[in-house]
Write a protein that holds these residues in place. Sequence first.
Motif, mmCIF file in Angstrom:
data_model
loop_
_atom_site.group_PDB
_atom_site.id
_atom_site.type_symbol
_atom_site.label_atom_id
_atom_site.label_comp_id
_atom_site.label_asym_id
_atom_site.label_seq_id
_atom_site.Cartn_x
_atom_site.Cartn_y
_atom_site.Cartn_z
ATOM 1 N N THR A 275 8.177 11.459 5.347
ATOM 2 C CA THR A 275 7.942 12.025 4.007
ATOM 3 C C THR A 275 7.343 10.992 3.057
ATOM 4 N N PRO B 254 3.905 8.933 1.504
ATOM 5 C CA PRO B 254 2.694 9.542 0.940
ATOM 6 C C PRO B 254 1.758 10.154 1.980
ATOM 7 N N GLY C 146 -1.450 7.171 8.104
ATOM 8 C CA GLY C 146 -0.664 6.325 7.204
ATOM 9 C C GLY C 146 -0.672 4.864 7.630
HETATM 10 C C1 LIG Z 1 8.840 -2.973 -1.492
HETATM 11 C C2 LIG Z 1 7.500 -2.268 -1.366
HETATM 12 C C3 LIG Z 1 6.704 -2.122 -2.489
HETATM 13 C C4 LIG Z 1 5.484 -1.439 -2.383
HETATM 14 N N1 LIG Z 1 4.761 -1.235 -3.492
HETATM 15 C C5 LIG Z 1 3.605 -0.535 -3.402
HETATM 16 C C6 LIG Z 1 2.878 -0.215 -4.561
HETATM 17 O O1 LIG Z 1 3.324 -0.511 -5.664
HETATM 18 N N2 LIG Z 1 1.679 0.432 -4.417
HETATM 19 C C7 LIG Z 1 1.153 0.806 -3.197
HETATM 20 O O2 LIG Z 1 0.073 1.409 -3.134
HETATM 21 N N3 LIG Z 1 1.867 0.537 -2.078
HETATM 22 C C8 LIG Z 1 3.051 -0.111 -2.158
HETATM 23 N N4 LIG Z 1 3.767 -0.359 -1.028
HETATM 24 C C9 LIG Z 1 3.188 0.102 0.229
HETATM 25 C C10 LIG Z 1 3.368 1.601 0.333
HETATM 26 O O3 LIG Z 1 4.723 1.859 0.238
HETATM 27 C C11 LIG Z 1 2.785 2.105 1.649
HETATM 28 O O4 LIG Z 1 1.426 1.762 1.716
HETATM 29 C C12 LIG Z 1 2.896 3.608 1.780
HETATM 30 O O5 LIG Z 1 4.196 4.042 1.496
HETATM 31 C C13 LIG Z 1 2.524 4.047 3.186
HETATM 32 O O6 LIG Z 1 2.760 5.400 3.319
HETATM 33 P P1 LIG Z 1 3.163 6.062 4.719
HETATM 34 O O7 LIG Z 1 3.352 7.511 4.428
HETATM 35 O O8 LIG Z 1 2.193 5.646 5.744
HETATM 36 O O9 LIG Z 1 4.554 5.395 5.132
HETATM 37 P P2 LIG Z 1 5.955 5.311 4.399
HETATM 38 O O10 LIG Z 1 5.821 5.518 2.945
HETATM 39 O O11 LIG Z 1 6.600 4.089 4.885
HETATM 40 O O12 LIG Z 1 6.749 6.580 4.933
HETATM 41 C C14 LIG Z 1 7.103 6.698 6.280
HETATM 42 C C15 LIG Z 1 8.297 7.615 6.359
HETATM 43 O O13 LIG Z 1 8.512 7.956 7.732
HETATM 44 C C16 LIG Z 1 9.894 7.942 7.983
HETATM 45 N N5 LIG Z 1 10.065 7.721 9.430
HETATM 46 C C17 LIG Z 1 9.724 6.615 10.140
HETATM 47 N N6 LIG Z 1 10.002 6.788 11.450
HETATM 48 C C18 LIG Z 1 10.527 8.042 11.555
HETATM 49 C C19 LIG Z 1 11.017 8.792 12.666
HETATM 50 N N7 LIG Z 1 11.050 8.309 13.902
HETATM 51 N N8 LIG Z 1 11.494 10.039 12.428
HETATM 52 C C20 LIG Z 1 11.497 10.559 11.156
HETATM 53 N N9 LIG Z 1 11.052 9.869 10.077
HETATM 54 C C21 LIG Z 1 10.566 8.634 10.274
HETATM 55 C C22 LIG Z 1 10.414 6.809 7.125
HETATM 56 O O14 LIG Z 1 11.792 6.959 6.864
HETATM 57 C C23 LIG Z 1 9.582 6.951 5.865
HETATM 58 O O15 LIG Z 1 10.190 7.763 4.886
HETATM 59 C C24 LIG Z 1 5.013 -0.976 -1.113
HETATM 60 C C25 LIG Z 1 5.829 -1.134 0.014
HETATM 61 C C26 LIG Z 1 7.062 -1.741 -0.115
HETATM 62 C C27 LIG Z 1 7.926 -1.841 1.106
#
Ligand SMILES: Cc1cc2nc3c(=O)[nH]c(=O)nc-3n(C[C@H](O)[C@H](O)[C@H](O)COP(=O)(O)OP(=O)(O)OC[C@H]3O[C@@H](n4cnc5c(N)ncnc54)[C@H](O)[C@@H]3O)c2cc1C
Length: 426
Positions: free
Chosen positions: A11, A13, A399
Amino acid sequence: MELYDCVIVGTGPAGMGAAFHLSELRPDIRVLIIDKESTSTGGLRNDCKMNFTFPIGFPLEYWEKTRAEEMITCVTRYLNPDILTMRNLEVYERRAERLGVKLVEVRQSHLGTDGGILLIKELVERLKSRGVALSLRERMESVDAQKKCIITSRRELGYKKLVIAPGRKGFGFLQGIMDELHIPYVDNIVDIGLRIETRKKCYPIVQDYYDPKFIFPDKVRTFCTNSNQAYVVKERYRSRTGKYYYSVNGHAFSDKKNGNGLVNFALLKTVRFTQPLASGQEYAEMLGQMVMLMGGGKPLMQRVGDFRLGKRSKVESFSVDLYDFQPTLKECTPGDISLAMPSKILRDIWKSMKMLDTIIPGVLHPSTIMYCPEIKLYANKPRFLDEYFQAKQNIYLVGDGAGTSRGIIAAWASGIRAAEGILSSL
Ligand SMILES: Cc1cc2nc3c(=O)[nH]c(=O)nc-3n(C[C@H](O)[C@H](O)[C@H](O)COP(=O)(O)OP(=O)(O)OC[C@H]3O[C@@H](n4cnc5c(N)ncnc54)[C@H](O)[C@@H]3O)c2cc1C
């Protein structure tokens, strides 16, 4: 077995982007989004500064400008951000240019960690009202591509289309899934660096530009700046061999809170390996473990004043005279980062820090703290079957975990792009 038109794993972005786009354009289809955590939603929870300018967050091997800009417009429609005003950039730009450094102007918004949590709540409600099913505390364990189902910690779920978006922390999990499905991939790029913490008065640019993006020679850049009520944090990662290591990171609360007068930001160097090194991830994990060894199971920190003199920092370095602010990440060992960080990486970062100090004099004050390591794993590069990030028939990988993004907006855009592919074939 329950059957959905589309199951989305994660869940964050990227997952949200896919869910919003699917439910907007095809409200009739059944979409389920699951997450292993008890709250939604991935990386929006941390600081939540959003960058609405290409190429920030968009890996160039997957994105070209026009496409990314179309997506940014689309994401803007879903998120409706308040864009921050920038001031006095010409001064910094001129100083940077003289040194061969580029300051990239980026349209930014900043909600802070508290504001991000409110945004998440709102997004979840909007998704529910569109009829998207949400299941938290449900972990995807494996996939059966023949039967078109995934096995989760609770049940079997049938899908017509599957989007896997497990984020950076899910890097290893995704590699396991790709191995299982015989999806070829390489992971030869890592970003490794330090997080710098200093007083806001030593890095005043943040009053004019919240998250200034400097690009230095030698593939070093500033990344993820936080200020006002800002904290350095650590994230725990489990390596492929089952050992744990930490990467530092940072976040801040919104402007409404009283400030602690500190700023933190990362200086990262992109390292691209060529053959015969098989895995950038394993390299980064070994580096993380090396720091753990030196820091007695914790990340390392060193004051700039000590680093300059070639001395390790000690507990006393964090309490006397010039060293007049306390580290916000307490669980860190004072030490000597040059014993843990490969010299080529550290040399290039230190050179960039000196350039930064010429552009914004003061950032290399002796009290400034360097935390080590900051590691970004987002260079899984699956071989995709099409432009929609389909990696296996009906399975889309998006992602940060799949290397299609490096930040909130690009992750959201990757999810939309997968949704476009799904909509064209459902
Ligand atoms: C401390 C911190 C600060 C940040 N600040 C910023 C910022 O200010 N601006 C910015 O642009 N980016 C920031 N980032 C980076 C940003 O969070 C990521 O680039 C972005 O969230 C990536 O999105 P995503 O959907 O790929 O993964 P994520 O947001 O990491 O979401 C992945 C989701 O998948 C779930 N998941 C994983 N494996 C499984 C599984 N096997 N089964 C079910 N669910 C699962 C996880 O629980 C998680 O909720 C930051 C990151 C961190 C850690």
